[in-house]
Design a protein around this motif. Structure first.
Motif, PDB file in Angstrom:
ATOM      1  N   VAL A   2      -0.414   1.076   2.004  1.00 15.60           N
ATOM      2  CA  VAL A   2       0.710   1.755   2.655  1.00 15.60           C
ATOM      3  C   VAL A   2       1.071   1.047   3.951  1.00 15.60           C
ATOM      4  CG1 VAL A   2       1.478   3.925   3.678  1.00 15.60           C
ATOM      5  CG2 VAL A   2       0.100   3.967   1.603  1.00 15.60           C
ATOM      6  N   GLY A   3       0.063   0.533   4.649  1.00 20.80           N
ATOM      7  CA  GLY A   3       0.305  -0.162   5.915  1.00 20.80           C
ATOM      8  C   GLY A   3       1.146  -1.412   5.736  1.00 20.80           C
ATOM      9  N   LYS A   4       0.899  -2.163   4.678  1.00 23.08           N
ATOM     10  CA  LYS A   4       1.675  -3.385   4.419  1.00 23.08           C
ATOM     11  C   LYS A   4       3.112  -3.042   4.052  1.00 23.08           C
ATOM     12  CE  LYS A   4      -2.098  -6.422   3.123  1.00 23.08           C
ATOM     13  NZ  LYS A   4      -2.618  -7.352   2.126  1.00 23.08           N
ATOM     14  N   GLN A   5       3.312  -1.965   3.290  1.00 26.47           N
ATOM     15  CA  GLN A   5       4.666  -1.556   2.925  1.00 26.47           C
ATOM     16  C   GLN A   5       5.443  -1.113   4.163  1.00 26.47           C
ATOM     17  OE1 GLN A   5       3.960   1.463   0.005  1.00 26.47           O
ATOM     18  NE2 GLN A   5       4.034   0.016  -1.720  1.00 26.47           N
ATOM     19  N   LEU A   6       4.742  -0.419   5.040  1.00 22.80           N
ATOM     20  CA  LEU A   6       5.375   0.038   6.272  1.00 22.80           C
ATOM     21  C   LEU A   6       5.749  -1.145   7.164  1.00 22.80           C
ATOM     22  CD1 LEU A   6       6.230   2.501   7.901  1.00 22.80           C
ATOM     23  CD2 LEU A   6       3.971   2.548   8.913  1.00 22.80           C
TER      24      LEU A   6
END
Length: 67
Positions: A2-6
């Motif tokens: 989720v962090g990379k997508q954000l």
């Protein structure tokens, strides 16, 4: 995950926001014509006159001076 997508989403938003600022074309500064200068001076004079009349008409602003 989720962090990379954000991070990708934030990066995309930043790039989209910066693009319009770079695409602006500088404008040519227009020289003032004589009639524009006269109009500016007359506006300043009218403003000054109206301010002076307000001061003269107000009871608190009216003072008499003995010379």
């Amino acid at each position: 995950m989720v962090g990379k997508q954000l991070q990708k989403l934030v990066g995309d938003l930043k790039s989209k926001l910066k693009k319009p600022l770079k695409s602006k074309k500088p404008y040519d500064k227009m020289d003032k014509t004589e009639s524009m200068r006269v109009e500016i001076k007359s506006r300043k004079a009218r403003k000054l006159i109206s301010e002076m009349l307000k001061i003269a008409d107000s009871p608190a602003g009216h003072r008499s001076y003995a010379f």
